[in-house]
Design a protein around this motif. Structure first.
Motif, short mmCIF file in Angstrom:
data_model
loop_
_atom_site.label_atom_id
_atom_site.label_comp_id
_atom_site.label_asym_id
_atom_site.label_seq_id
_atom_site.Cartn_x
_atom_site.Cartn_y
_atom_site.Cartn_z
N LEU A 107 -13.63 -3.44 -2.72
CA LEU A 107 -13.24 -2.20 -1.97
C LEU A 107 -14.89 -1.01 -1.69
O LEU A 107 -14.49 -0.42 -0.63
N ASN A 151 -5.48 2.66 7.00
CA ASN A 151 -6.38 1.74 6.63
C ASN A 151 -4.85 1.10 5.31
O ASN A 151 -4.06 1.97 5.16
N THR A 205 -18.54 -8.85 4.89
CA THR A 205 -17.48 -8.01 6.01
C THR A 205 -17.71 -7.14 7.03
O THR A 205 -17.14 -7.33 7.85
N GLY A 264 -10.41 -6.72 10.09
CA GLY A 264 -9.81 -6.12 8.33
C GLY A 264 -10.57 -7.83 8.09
O GLY A 264 -11.34 -8.17 8.78
N ASN A 324 -14.16 2.62 -2.12
CA ASN A 324 -13.67 3.12 -1.59
C ASN A 324 -12.68 3.75 -2.60
O ASN A 324 -12.40 5.41 -2.49
N PRO A 357 -9.32 -1.86 7.31
CA PRO A 357 -10.29 -0.43 7.10
C PRO A 357 -9.66 0.60 8.06
O PRO A 357 -9.52 1.87 7.78
N ASP A 358 -9.39 0.09 9.89
CA ASP A 358 -9.51 1.05 10.00
C ASP A 358 -8.13 1.06 11.62
O ASP A 358 -8.85 0.52 12.50
N SER A 361 0.91 -1.71 0.48
CA SER A 361 -0.32 -0.13 -0.27
C SER A 361 0.62 1.44 -0.10
O SER A 361 2.38 1.28 0.09
N ARG A 406 -15.12 -11.65 8.03
CA ARG A 406 -14.38 -10.23 8.79
C ARG A 406 -13.14 -10.85 9.97
O ARG A 406 -13.80 -12.29 10.56
N VAL A 463 -6.49 6.09 0.79
CA VAL A 463 -6.11 5.60 1.94
C VAL A 463 -5.60 6.37 3.47
O VAL A 463 -5.16 8.01 2.39
N ASP A 494 -21.43 -5.12 2.71
CA ASP A 494 -21.77 -4.57 3.90
C ASP A 494 -21.51 -6.48 4.70
O ASP A 494 -21.49 -5.68 5.95
N TYR A 545 -7.62 -6.38 3.55
CA TYR A 545 -7.94 -5.38 3.83
C TYR A 545 -8.16 -4.95 5.05
O TYR A 545 -9.17 -5.66 5.92
#
Length: 963
Positions: A382, A417, A523, A458, A384, A429-430, A161, A540, A388, A520, A427
């Motif tokens: 993703l 992320n 994940t 993730g 998004n 995300p936070d 990344s 997840r 990043v 959603d 992934y």
């Protein structure tokens, strides 16, 4: 170790700080520092008392004032970026102490601490050491100090990344390198559970980095298990020495030239403030925030993987031994039944994204054929648009208990992320991480305690794509619709596109309400929790694990002059917490479960002595040994012996080093979600949780041979995969080297090494039938696993490298380096017998990239054999203007990676990086315009990773204002 205990420790330390004895009568040392060429005052020069944690810096008029109670005489040291280091002995505090610094293009003979845990000259270090400091950071065309590492000889950065890069040295490159340890101010940077270093995702602010040191090679003798391939030590700036307000504003752009997507802007803002209050106390605070768009993994070519039929070119006259790669990708999904895009997910030919028609299928053209369904791109999943972000913050308090003893308490925070690649793309995300450290140190001892607390949640990108596809239409129904839309004419396949279009009618389109609803849902649901409406678990997972570490070291230099003797010890406790999504839990009965913990401890001692053999000849031998014990494995000793012979400016070094590595918690205990593929730890607990004790797996090559009817069911079952006892990985390294600094004009560093690995830990690909019946392999009803185990092979890595820096004159300098490493292997079976290739020849010390060897299984060396870089720079073309240009070249690389990546020769790549800087003295600032890969030639540093293009930036750095 409980949090209550940890709090008690910090309270005790605070009590010690608050009740420290008063100071003796102090004296004041003051003076001025000027430029030798212009006689102008130099602001911001660092002044320290040699061997003490005491220092200050000059003001805008080049003046300094420093209070100390140390008895005279003493030595003051002046250092400034771009100027030669100067020392002055002070015998009378009443006289002004003036320094005259000379600008130097080459500052190679710096002080390092990582080689032997004590300060020593870089040129006289007993092992290979690389160092980057403020001068290199300022002049490098790299966008960040971390990115500048790729200009060091032998260092490979695998970019996953924009904010996440893995450091690899001396072979066995990995996206999550757990053979290389990264320390930040003495704290382990790795994730407590997943076991890989987070680098700049959760590092310190760029403005607060004082130096980065790298030791390539075995370093366990002083730094404990896991420092198998080396150590990176990042040190932050001491607020007693670096004071004032610093700020940096950086704006840039990447993803240039990507049709329909780029270019994309990014911003990177950083601020640092440090202040000394009185004689004893200082503090600093840091904050940095990056926002932008990631480099995108958008390789849509048909995936090259050894599980593909006829992957290797073979020589039938020699027993079908491999001679090369036979796989010819067809990257058009409208003409390829088995199209599997590298960065397209849900279409995997070797997991749940494919269907194999039975041998008696009514359409003879499809009988026994494998067809992959239509997948989604990484950006689709993703959702998004590649955004990043990364936040780093730090607050630290420094208190001088005495002139020589300093206490610190610090909080380090990282948030962001990113995508990581293991066997699969995942992934986060936070991600959030806190590290809290308390330390008391002097020039001859330290006592340190710190904790790492993280929230790492993730989800698996590929499994999420499969879930969306199957939520819309189960693969059995999709394949039936595909068959219905497929037609045959004269035995030639056609209308694959028509069949796909028919089967895909009504498919959930990326961004649609149905697509987002399912994404959603899966994940946001743990992978060990069922989703009844979908008939599957979520994707997840979490790693909220924590780690507590305690260590201390004492240097006996004040007690004995016979040898320089140091000794130290450490204790570490891991508390795993994945909620059963990554690691199994202990079953306590009555529906109660408990997470596993891991305890480790170790101790070491080192002795060295510099012996003067003649007026210009010295010999410094060093011996060290360390013992470490992990509660799940036998303890082990890791000795090291080295020596440096200095003949005038010429320094010859030699060393023998050993190291071992405990499997990371992930390699020890990981388990995949029920019914899904993934990594399996090598412990009995992980085997049981994955069901391998009752439903064993089979090596992929054996299962494929069964599907192709080249072996019988009985022969297959006789080859069931049963790894042996799981133990530590070990290495022994012999190394010689040479360093010299001639007239501060030419610096040369060369090394030659040979490493031997035993009990090498690797993840072997295996298939586990869904129903426990091997017939499942014929219908693609299995899950793909990567099972960690110790292989029986002997692995040899031979390498050498050389680096040189030369001052051309008038501020110009030319530098470059070259590194080469070759991985060889001797294959052995469980009984120790040498394995033969298919032509009947013993596999003894042969290249791991040789097709004849690679055909027999993955070895994961994953490293270019050759790489070099060349830099031309001048920090002061004029008093205000400077520049640097770097060309980097990396050889082609044989990659064997993951379940959803593959096997391929990645092509060689090269980049051109450049920067121009302009000083703005009136506002104490530097304006920098630069770029990496300025020719914008996209390349990937690993298979399936993001493709890296040009990164262009403009930065304005305000340095140490409000001093």
């Amino acid at each position: 170790m409980t949090k209550t205990t940890l709090k008690c420790y910090f309270l005790t330390l605070l009590l010690v700080v608050c009740t420290a004895a008063g100071w003796a009568q102090s004296i004041t040392l003051s003076g001025t520092i000027t430029d030798a060429a212009t006689n102008q005052p130099l602001p911001g020069v660092n002044i320290t008392i040699k061997g003490r944690a005491v220092g200050t810096a000059t003001n805008r008029d080049g003046r300094f004032s420093l209070q100390t109670n140390q008895a005279l005489p003493l030595t003051l040291v002046a250092t400034y970026v771009g100027y030669g280091r100067q020392e002055v002995t002070v015998s009378n505090s009443g006289n002004p102490i003036n320094f005259t610094l000379r600008e130097e293009s080459l500052l190679a003979d710096e002080v390092v601490v990582s080689a032997s845990r004590v300060e020593e000259s870089l040129t006289k270090a007993s092992v290979t050491v690389e160092k980057l400091g403020p001068r290199q950071f300022q002049q490098s065309p790299a966008a960040t100090p971390y990115d500048a590492l790729q200009n060091l000889k032998g260092v490979d950065l695998l970019t996953q990344s924009l904010t996440f890069k893995s450091v690899n040295i001396r072979g066995f490159g990995a996206n999550n390198n757990n053979r290389f340890v990264q320390w930040t101010d003495g704290m382990d940077n790795r994730s407590p559970g997943l076991g890989f270093g987070f680098g700049n995702v959760a590092g310190i602010s760029d403005l607060d980095i004082e130096s980065i040191e790298i030791i390539p090679g075995a370093s366990s003798a002083l730094y404990g298990p896991d420092a198998l391939q080396g150590l990176m030590l990042t040190r932050s700036k001491n607020p007693f020495e670096y004071q004032g307000l610093s700020a940096q504003v950086k704006v840039g752009v990447n993803n240039v030239g990507k049709e329909g997507f780029g270019p994309k802007p990014y911003t990177d803002l950083a601020i640092r403030y440090a202040k000394q209050l009185g004689e004893r106390f200082a503090f600093k605070v840091n904050f940095q925030r990056l926002d932008g768009t990631d480099f995108i993994a958008d390789d849509y070519s048909d995936r090259s993987h050894r599980d593909r039929a006829g992957f290797f070119t073979t020589d039938a006259s020699r027993g079908n031994v491999a001679t090369g790669i036979n796989f010819q990708p067809n990257s058009n999904p409208n003409t390829n039944l088995q199209y599997d895009g590298v960065n397209i997910y849900g279409d995997d030919f070797n997991t749940a994204g494919a269907f194999r028609y039975p041998a008696n299928h009514p359409n003879a053209a499809l009988a026994g054929q494998l067809v992959t369904r239509t997948g989604y791109t990484e950006l689709d999943i993703l959702g998004n648009n590649g955004k990043v972000f990364n936040t780093r913050a730090n607050a630290s308090l420094y208190y001088k208990l005495t002139e020589k003893i300093q206490a610190t308490v610090g909080w380090y925070y990282g948030n962001g992320n990113f995508i990581r690649t293991a066997g699969f793309r995942e992934y986060f995300p936070d991600y959030n991480r806190h590290q809290i450290k308390a330390e008391i140190s002097s020039d001859n001892f330290f006592v340190r305690a710190y904790t790492t607390q993280q929230t790492g949640e993730g989800w698996n990108i590929g499994q999420t794509a499969q879930a969306i596809n199957n939520a819309w239409k189960p693969i059995a129904q999709w394949s039936a619709d595909f068959a219905a839309g497929y037609s045959e004419s004269g035995g030639v396949f056609n209308q694959v596109d028509a069949a796909r279009n028919r089967a895909d009618q009504g498919r959930y389109l990326p961004g649609s309400s149905d697509f987002n609803r399912v994404k959603d849902l899966v994940t946001g649901t743990w992978n060990n929790v069922a989703i009844p409406s979908l008939g599957r678990n979520g994707t997840r997972f979490r790693d909220n694990s924590s780690m507590w570490h305690y260590e201390g070291m004492y240097n006996f230099k004040n007690l004995t002059n016979v040898v320089e003797l140091i000794a130290g010890a450490s204790y570490r406790h891991y508390g795993l917490e994945s909620g059963g999504t990554l690691f199994p839990r202990k079953n306590l009965g009555n529906g109660q479960f408990e997470e596993y913990t891991i305890d480790e401890y170790g101790a070491y001692v080192q002795a060295s002595k510099e012996v003067k053999l003649a007026s210009l000849i010295t010999l410094k031998p060093t011996v060290a040994v360390r013992y470490d014990k992990n509660e799940y494995f036998k303890g082990g000793f890791t000795p090291r012996a080295s020596a440096v012979l200095s003949v005038g400016p010429h320094n010859f070094r030699g060393s023998w080093q050993s190291a071992f590595r405990n499997p990371s918690p992930n390699q020890l205990l990981s388990m995949p979600p029920a019914g899904q593929g993934g990594e399996v730890g090598g412990s009995p607990m992980a085997y049981e949780a994955t069901g391998l004790n009752t439903n064993p797996a089979y090596l992929v090559a054996d299962a494929q041979a069964f599907v192709a009817n080249t072996i019988t069911q009985q022969q297959l079952q006789e080859r069931v995969f049963r790894p042996g006892e799981f133990t530590t990985e070990k290495i022994k390294t012999w190394e010689v080297g040479y360093k010299t600094l001639l007239n501060n004009r030419l610096f040369i560093d060369a090394f030659l090494y040979r490493s031997v690995y035993t009990d090498f830990i690797a993840a072997q690909n295996a298939w586990q039938p869904n129903s426990g019946q091997v017939a499942d392999f014929r219908t693609n009803a299995f899950r793909a696993l990567q099972v960690n185990f110790n292989n029986f092979n002997e692995i040899f890595v031979n390498g050498w490298g050389v680096g040189a820096d030369y001052v051309l004159g008038r501020g110009y300098s030319l530098s470059g380096n070259y590194a080469r490493q070759v991985g060889l292997i001797t294959l052995r079976d469980a009984r120790g017998n040498v394995i033969k290739d298919r032509a009947g020849n013993d596999v003894v010390k042969r290249r791991m990239s040789n097709p004849e060897v690679a055909q027999l299984g993955r070895n994961f060396f994953i490293s270019p054999e050759n790489r070099y870089n060349i830099t031309l720079s001048n920090p002061r073309v004029t008093p205000m203007l400077g520049f640097a240009v770097t060309y980097r070249w990396t050889d082609k690389m044989w990659v064997e990676q993951g379940t959803t990546a593959g096997d391929i020769w990645l092509p060689a790549w090269n980049t051109l990086d450049a920067q121009v800087s302009y000083r703005l003295p009136a506002i104490k600032s530097i304006l920098k315009v630069g770029g990496s890969n300025i020719l914008n030639q996209y390349y990937a540093q690993g298979y399936g990773l993001a493709r890296i293009g040009g990164l262009y930036y403009v930065s304005l750095t305000f340095d140490e204002l409000m001093r």
